[in-house]
Design a protein around this motif. Sequence first.
Motif, short mmCIF file in Angstrom:
data_model
loop_
_atom_site.label_atom_id
_atom_site.label_comp_id
_atom_site.label_asym_id
_atom_site.label_seq_id
_atom_site.Cartn_x
_atom_site.Cartn_y
_atom_site.Cartn_z
N ARG A 70 0.83 -1.22 0.00
CA ARG A 70 0.00 0.00 0.00
C ARG A 70 0.86 1.27 0.00
N PRO A 71 0.38 2.30 -0.69
CA PRO A 71 1.15 3.54 -0.73
C PRO A 71 1.18 4.22 0.64
N ARG A 72 2.33 4.75 0.96
CA ARG A 72 2.49 5.42 2.25
C ARG A 72 3.68 6.36 2.10
N THR A 73 3.62 7.52 2.68
CA THR A 73 4.81 8.40 2.62
C THR A 73 5.73 8.03 3.77
N ASP A 74 6.95 8.54 3.71
CA ASP A 74 7.88 8.31 4.83
C ASP A 74 7.26 8.83 6.13
N GLU A 75 6.65 10.01 6.02
CA GLU A 75 6.09 10.64 7.23
C GLU A 75 4.96 9.79 7.82
N GLN A 76 4.11 9.30 6.91
CA GLN A 76 3.01 8.45 7.42
C GLN A 76 3.57 7.19 8.07
N PHE A 77 4.60 6.65 7.45
CA PHE A 77 5.20 5.43 7.99
C PHE A 77 5.81 5.71 9.37
N GLN A 78 6.51 6.82 9.47
CA GLN A 78 7.12 7.17 10.76
C GLN A 78 6.03 7.37 11.82
N GLU A 79 4.91 7.89 11.38
CA GLU A 79 3.77 8.07 12.28
C GLU A 79 3.23 6.69 12.74
N ASP A 80 3.17 5.74 11.79
CA ASP A 80 2.74 4.36 12.15
C ASP A 80 3.69 3.77 13.19
N VAL A 81 4.96 4.01 12.96
CA VAL A 81 5.97 3.45 13.88
C VAL A 81 5.76 4.05 15.27
N LEU A 82 5.55 5.36 15.32
CA LEU A 82 5.36 6.02 16.61
C LEU A 82 4.12 5.46 17.32
#
Length: 494
Positions: A47-59
């Motif tokens: 699925r498409p995700r930006t780096d920022e969104q991914f970092q948000e998921d990690v957080l």
Amino acid sequence: LSPDGAVIVLFGATGDLARRKLFPAFYSLYREGKLSDRFAVVGVARRPRTDEQFQEDVLESIREFARHQPGEDDDWDAFASHFRYMSLDIHDLDGFRRLNSLAGQLDETFAVGGNRLFYLALAPELFGDVSLNLKGGGLLDSAGWHRLVIEKPFGYDLESAEKLNEELRRVFPEEDIYRIDHYLGKEMVQNIEVIRFTNAFFEPLWNNRYISNIQITLSETVGVEERGGYYDTAGALRDMGQNHMLQMVTMMAMEPPSVLHPEAVRDEKVKVLKSMRLYKDAEDVRRNVVRGQYVAGESKGKALRGYLEEDKVPEHSTTETYFAAKIFVDNFRWAGVPFYVRTGKRLPAKATEVVVEFKNVPENVYLASKHQLQTNLLVFRVNPMEGVYIKFNAKAPGSEERIVPVAMDFCHSNGVGINTPEAYERLIHDAVRGDSTYFTRWDEVAAAWRFVDRIAAAWRESNDDLQTYPAGSWGPEAAAAMLEREGHRWWPVN
Ligand code: BG6
């Protein structure tokens, strides 16, 4: 961590395992200084995700599941800057080439010397194709080491496991394949070896002269939750038996290795797996293995539905959610000592425990004076408590003649995981350092399947022996009866 650092490419980065276990593990390793600044994680999924969104998921995952929490003064942004995301169709070779150039950039940014760890938190059907594309996409051409970390299930039986292994071996040599069995990352499972081999008062007794039987319980209160689809194809035997359970048997039964080298330790473990007596035929399986499926029941006043009512479970499924077995390790040390193992869903307690039951001392002296001596037990508690417990006989304080069992308890923690590193932290740390001791080697996997396949084959012949048990109970009566026939009984979990 090896001082060199690594780029970790995590396939399945939007999945449950990443969220519950892997991101929190990365963070704890980072906080404890075990992950230096020289690392990067590339999350890969469809699925498409930006780096920022991914970092948000990690957080978010760390807030929910990690044992360390990002505090006020914590440099969260610095940690997050190590995480990148890439949307990738794993059948698209061009995508892998792009992944390679991203990994190359991160190599430079974080000075990791071309080391790469590929973590496949994916369905095993995809392992082969992903490996080939890693190679085709040039990801294995960097300077430095390249390691593959994979999750279970490793095959469905020996034949499919062999096929899977061949696919991986076209790309990675055995020493670069790290097969995870997360039970081997647990503090107290690793401690079994240390306690056995570093104490003068255990090892001399660790054989068939003094030990009557060994009992391993891996019980769970949960049902199959949202995993009905997967679970129904696996069942308790493949989900917990082939891997976690047999690995626990090896930890209890192995000979001391001559050096603490990963291959030396695994050589000893595989000898145990190869010494396990294979059940001869269906009748032998029936005598020594009990299987069950939960039906509606209750726990603590709450009604629980049966397995057949669970989501994604076929109406007439005969998949076992419980099994218990009597296993013999036919070597010199263990001849005649049964290893009783049991595991199941919807049992009354979550517990991972090993009980060593010792043979009784000659009782003539005390029997003559009508004392009831209790059996000596040594208990390894893996979960939820972590510790070791010894039960022995002593005089009741103050009394002239009463003998009572007393317990000596060494407790690491008072609850799950307090300050104990999570299994995944250790295993990721080990994989990056190149220590494969607590990963399963191919010959271990193969030997475990050889044992399990005999059971599965007997079960395929007929379902007559499939028992039921009410959710919230300790499983089918037949499991108790199996021990009673030998004059043994299951010790209640602590
Ligand atoms: C997994 C199984 O390997 O282990 C699950 O697939 C099971 O079905 C889990 O619930 C248990 O692990 P733990 O660490 O919670 O005992």
